[in-house]
Design an enzyme around this catalytic site. Sequence first.
Site, short mmCIF file in Angstrom:
data_model
loop_
_atom_site.label_atom_id
_atom_site.label_comp_id
_atom_site.label_asym_id
_atom_site.label_seq_id
_atom_site.Cartn_x
_atom_site.Cartn_y
_atom_site.Cartn_z
N ASP A 67 21.39 15.06 39.98
CA ASP A 67 21.43 14.83 41.57
C ASP A 67 20.27 13.96 41.84
O ASP A 67 19.48 13.55 41.06
CB ASP A 67 21.54 16.05 42.30
CG ASP A 67 20.81 17.04 41.75
OD1 ASP A 67 19.88 16.85 40.93
OD2 ASP A 67 21.22 18.39 41.83
N ASN A 136 21.47 30.41 46.35
CA ASN A 136 22.90 30.48 46.84
C ASN A 136 23.92 30.31 45.78
O ASN A 136 24.93 30.55 45.88
CB ASN A 136 23.07 29.76 48.10
CG ASN A 136 23.04 28.40 47.45
OD1 ASN A 136 22.84 28.08 46.35
ND2 ASN A 136 23.30 27.47 48.57
N HIS A 138 24.42 27.77 43.64
CA HIS A 138 24.70 26.41 43.46
C HIS A 138 24.02 25.83 42.00
O HIS A 138 23.31 26.35 41.69
CB HIS A 138 24.13 25.43 44.51
CG HIS A 138 22.58 25.20 44.67
ND1 HIS A 138 22.15 24.71 45.84
CD2 HIS A 138 21.60 24.78 43.70
CE1 HIS A 138 20.91 24.32 45.78
NE2 HIS A 138 20.61 24.33 44.34
N GLU A 143 27.28 23.19 46.37
CA GLU A 143 27.03 23.96 47.18
C GLU A 143 28.22 24.91 47.22
O GLU A 143 29.22 24.49 47.20
CB GLU A 143 26.72 23.37 48.33
CG GLU A 143 25.46 22.58 48.58
CD GLU A 143 24.15 23.34 48.31
OE1 GLU A 143 24.01 24.50 47.85
OE2 GLU A 143 23.06 22.90 49.06
C1 F6R Z 1 18.15 20.20 40.78
C2 F6R Z 1 19.19 21.06 40.84
C3 F6R Z 1 19.20 22.29 41.54
C4 F6R Z 1 18.22 23.08 41.24
C5 F6R Z 1 18.40 24.53 41.97
C6 F6R Z 1 17.04 25.41 41.64
O1 F6R Z 1 18.25 19.01 40.14
O2 F6R Z 1 20.47 20.67 40.27
O3 F6R Z 1 20.57 22.69 41.32
O4 F6R Z 1 18.29 23.61 39.72
O5 F6R Z 1 18.09 24.19 43.35
O6 F6R Z 1 16.07 24.65 41.89
P1 F6R Z 1 14.45 25.40 41.34
O7 F6R Z 1 14.50 25.04 39.94
O8 F6R Z 1 13.58 24.23 42.29
O9 F6R Z 1 14.49 26.58 41.98
#
Ligand code: F6R
Length: 241
Positions: A67, A136, A138, A143
Amino acid sequence: MVIINATDYTDMSRKAANLVAAQIVIKPACVLGLATGSSPEGMYAQLVARHQAGDLDFSHVTTVNLDEYRGLAPSHEQSYRYFMDHHLFHHVNIDPARTFLPNGLAADPAECCRAYDALLATLGPIDLQVLGIGGNGHIGFNEPGTAFEPKTHCVDLADTTIEANQRFFERREDVPRQAYTMGIQPILQARKIVLLASGSGKAQALRDALYDKVTPAVPASVLQLHSDVTVIADTAARALL
Ligand code: F6R
């Protein structure tokens, strides 16, 4: 699904780096699907250390990230391109031309998504996909919603995601409201998936994703349908399993 118990963040990062390093050694010209954020940061540091020790060669590796924020330039310190450059790409011998993220500055979002899907189709199945999990549920920026989105799409970030990512920005207003994310299809088509989870903030999402029903309300639950998922979770993240 295999769950590897890690004691803490450092242990999780080392164990994750072991799997990624093994993938690169077994297949030097592999395609790695990569994530940003806190979860894989320590793993990247481990991989850089192994490269610098002369043990890991990235010269044939291709990477494709999950992403990118819409509207952030690669030079913006919070863009995911910047994250990847500074945590991994600039410290290893990867060919920069073989490192891919969605173009956050694309003028036409639909075209940006089409181009990323075309790229993914050209690269073929991802050999190893690294994932973090949002509080959440994702994965990437897929999402919670009412349907799994198979293709790359431009998403309105959930309020909880904006809140969670606020820690990287000076003010809440600075957090981009939209992002491009790979869809569920290339994630499920990856040959192998490694999901990282650290800290109590991930415990509920991890439990729901692994042990409850498969539902787009918890996007990570779709991983139950994949035949080769390794979850590396520390003690705090495993508290509800
Ligand atoms: C980022 C991504 C997100 C994160 C998720 C957890 O490239 O794909 O899905 O893996 O938001 O974020 P952290 O690791 O910062 O808790």
